[in-house]
Design an enzyme around this catalytic site. Structure first.
Site, mmCIF file in Angstrom:
data_model
loop_
_atom_site.group_PDB
_atom_site.id
_atom_site.type_symbol
_atom_site.label_atom_id
_atom_site.label_comp_id
_atom_site.label_asym_id
_atom_site.label_seq_id
_atom_site.Cartn_x
_atom_site.Cartn_y
_atom_site.Cartn_z
ATOM 1 N N LEU A 51 -7.728 25.725 -7.567
ATOM 2 C CA LEU A 51 -9.142 25.525 -7.866
ATOM 3 C C LEU A 51 -9.904 26.707 -7.274
ATOM 4 O O LEU A 51 -9.671 27.082 -6.124
ATOM 5 C CB LEU A 51 -9.661 24.236 -7.233
ATOM 6 C CG LEU A 51 -9.591 22.939 -8.031
ATOM 7 C CD1 LEU A 51 -10.117 21.789 -7.162
ATOM 8 C CD2 LEU A 51 -10.384 23.021 -9.324
ATOM 9 N N ASP A 52 -10.834 27.284 -8.032
ATOM 10 C CA ASP A 52 -11.653 28.371 -7.517
ATOM 11 C C ASP A 52 -12.477 27.898 -6.320
ATOM 12 O O ASP A 52 -12.818 26.711 -6.230
ATOM 13 C CB ASP A 52 -12.616 28.885 -8.601
ATOM 14 C CG ASP A 52 -11.893 29.644 -9.716
ATOM 15 O OD1 ASP A 52 -10.796 30.166 -9.458
ATOM 16 O OD2 ASP A 52 -12.437 29.704 -10.823
#
Length: 231
Positions: A51-52
Site C-alpha cells: 500500500l502506498d
C-alpha cells in the site's frame, strides 16, 4: 498466542496508518514480536501486497511458514474506496506531488461520470504511474522521475471487476473499486479524468478487502504492539 504460533504461521490483518510505508508497518510488527515474544531476529515475516504511504487500510502480514502463502494472497481480488479530484493532474497521479495542469470541468455532469465508468469495467490496458516502484533498466520508476528523466512505460493488462461511484460533489468523486492484482488506482484516477476530456488525481485511498479478508477485522499497528504478550 505463543512464539511458536507465529513461527508456524499466522496471517495478521493490519490497518495501515496514513503516511506509513508497508515496509515500516511490517518492520514495526517484526521488532515487536522479537522484543516482546523473543522470536529469533531472522524469523520470516512479509506482507501480501504493498500500500502506498498515502493510502490506508488492509495489509495482510504473513509470519513464519505462512510467508509461503504470500504469492497466493497477492493474487486475490482487492477492494478499494477513495476520492478522485476532477479538473487537475499531478505527476504522481496523487498528492505526493503538486498539481501540474488544470482542466475545465464545466462539461462534466452525473450522466457523463456514470457513462465513463463503463469504459473501465472488465480487462483494460493500464500504464503504471511514473512514481511507482516498478523497475525500468534496473532502476525504479520513481527514481527516474525524481531525477527528471523521461522513460517509456509499457501498458499492462489489468481487470476491473466492479467500479461504483458512491458520491459526486465536484470537484470530488468518491468511488469503490474491485480489481485484480497489479491495478494502480492512481492510474485509474488519471485515466478516468482523461476519458472525460479533463484531468483527475487521487486524493484519498483505502484498501477495504483482499479476497475474503476485510479491513473491519484488521488491527491498528500500535495497538497490536501494545497488546502483544505471551499467552
Amino acid at each position: 498466542m505463543t512464539p511458536e504460533d507465529y513461527l508456524n504461521g499466522q496471517i495478521l490483518l493490519i490497518d495501515k496508518p496514513l503516511k506509513w510505508s508497508s515496509f515500516q508497518a511490517v518492520n514495526k510488527l517484526k521488532y515487536a514480536l522479537i522484543n516482546k515474544l523473543g522470536l529469533p531476529k531472522k524469523f520470516k515475516i512479509g506482507h501480501a501486497g504493498t500500500l502506498d504511504p498515502l493510502a490506508t487500510g488492509l495489509l495482510l502480514v504473513c509470519t513464519g511458514k505462512f510467508t509461503k502463502r504470500i504469492s497466493e494472497l497477492q493474487g486475490q481480488a482487492k477492494e478499494y474506496t477513495g476520492t478522485f479530484f476532477i479538473g487537475a493532474t499531478t505527476p504522481s497521479y496523487d498528492l505526493e506531488t503538486e498539481v501540474d495542469e488544470t482542466f475545465s470541468t464545466a462539461h462534466i455532469d452525473d450522466a457523463l461520470i456514470h457513462e465513463t465508468v463503463k469504459q473501465f469495467l472488465g480487462e483494460i490496458d493500464q500504464k503504471p504511474p511514473i512514481y511507482s516502484a516498478i523497475k525500468k533498466d534496473g532502476v525504479r520508476l520513481y527514481e527516474h522521475a525524481r531525477a527528471g528523466e523521461t522513460v517509456a512505460i509499457a501498458f499492462r493488462k489489468t481487470t476491473i471487476h466492479e467500479f461504483e461511484i458512491t458520491r459526486i460533489a465536484l470537484p470530488e468523486i468518491d468511488f469503490r473499486v474491485v480489481c485484480s492484482k497489479g491495478t494502480y488506482i492512481r492510474s485509474l484516477a488519471y485515466d478516468f479524468g482523461k476519458a472525460m476530456q479533463s484531468g483527475s488525481h487521487l486524493t484519498a485511498l483505502r484498501r477495504t478487502k483482499i479476497g475474503d479478508y476485510n479491513v473491519i477485522d484488521a488491527q491498528d499497528v500500535i495497538l497490536f504492539e501494545e497488546k502483544l504478550e505471551i499467552n
